[in-house]
Write an enzyme that holds these catalytic residues in place. Sequence first.
Site, PDB file in Angstrom:
ATOM      1  N   HIS A  79       0.815  -1.209   0.000  1.00  0.00           N
ATOM      2  CA  HIS A  79       0.000   0.000   0.000  1.00  0.00           C
ATOM      3  C   HIS A  79       0.852   1.264   0.000  1.00  0.00           C
ATOM      4  O   HIS A  79       0.312   2.372  -0.046  1.00  0.00           O
ATOM      5  CB  HIS A  79      -0.933   0.019   1.214  1.00  0.00           C
ATOM      6  CG  HIS A  79      -1.949  -1.075   1.206  1.00  0.00           C
ATOM      7  ND1 HIS A  79      -2.807  -1.296   0.150  1.00  0.00           N
ATOM      8  CD2 HIS A  79      -2.230  -2.037   2.115  1.00  0.00           C
ATOM      9  CE1 HIS A  79      -3.574  -2.335   0.422  1.00  0.00           C
ATOM     10  NE2 HIS A  79      -3.240  -2.807   1.597  1.00  0.00           N
ATOM     11  N   CYS A  80       2.174   1.120   0.106  1.00  0.00           N
ATOM     12  CA  CYS A  80       3.048   2.290   0.120  1.00  0.00           C
ATOM     13  C   CYS A  80       3.667   2.488  -1.253  1.00  0.00           C
ATOM     14  O   CYS A  80       4.236   1.569  -1.839  1.00  0.00           O
ATOM     15  CB  CYS A  80       4.156   2.109   1.162  1.00  0.00           C
ATOM     16  SG  CYS A  80       5.173   3.590   1.351  1.00  0.00           S
TER      17      CYS A  80
END
Length: 360
Positions: free
Chosen positions: A148-149
């Site tokens: 998710h980064c």
Amino acid sequence: MSQKEDKEAQKVSHETDLYVEVPSTCIPIVYSPQYNITFMGLEKLHPFDAGKWGKVIHFLKEEQFLTDDNIVEAREATEEDLLVVHTKLYLSKLKWSAVVATITEIPPLLFLPNFLVQRKVLRPLRTQTGGTIMAGKLAIDKWGGFHHCSSNKGGGFCAYADITLAIKFLFERVDGVARATIIDLDAHQGNGHERDFLEDRRVYIMDVYNRHIYPGDGFAKRAIKRKVELDWGTEDMEYLQKVELHSEGALNEIRPDIVIYNAGTDILDGDPLGGLAISPQGIMKRDEIIFRAARRRGIPILMVTSGGYQKKTARIIADSILNLHRQGLIGGIALDAAGPSLQPVAMGQSVLPAATVSTV
């Protein structure tokens, strides 16, 4: 030389301690006790088990698969390492406890001095990230996350883009690695690495996820070359059929130099965030499918264990690793009459906290 080219040259030329020679006696599992986040019980405020990796290692030691002497010790990624992907502006934002509290979804971090947040939360995440990068190199050598980064934005407990970093390091530093395939089987869409590789034709992304849950990033979906959206409560038979069909299709479509396999266990029946209904046996079979597909084609594979929000996931991960070993799909076996060494495994991080099992 343009500013962009100069910046790229600087990235390639920086010295790193992550690409180290690993003794041949080591099992290809990358791990450090520093992975585990423990601080005044605050880690319990997030559904993710922040001590999962230590438990996996404990189970593997109990089964006499590992010892302290044959694990590859993960090293912390430095700021220079992180700058291969992240911007200085983004890294500077992590010096604010409020930003880290938002990314990790642990609101009380807002009230802690940042030096404590750095030491107790971000240092473990940087070590996990370093482990993933090391595992990528190990996968290539032995053969022969935080999804998710992205480069400028964290989220979903992912402060550093470990999958993106591992791939960029390989592209920049290892001869012969020019294509990568990400097979993301976490229950959540891997929007971080998808945004990072949106315009990069060297990276093929297959993503299988619950269409109804976080993050629902429509923009990032444009990067997915093979998208498989699941409904609430999807069970073993349908899930495994789709995983096998599409993983075979993905690897037939483009032959990569490495596979990055995001093996989230939040697909497990009863997971509070995944919304799917896969059995422990289904997870083990899923991992076997991916490893066999890579093995048949002679492709190195880096496995990150990713999301999973039930206490029993550590045992399932350990059991799956042991099963892969029994099937001859992972292990630190040297060259023999059968050919190259078997696929390795490395523990690190990716996606709503993950452990990195780096495998070749």
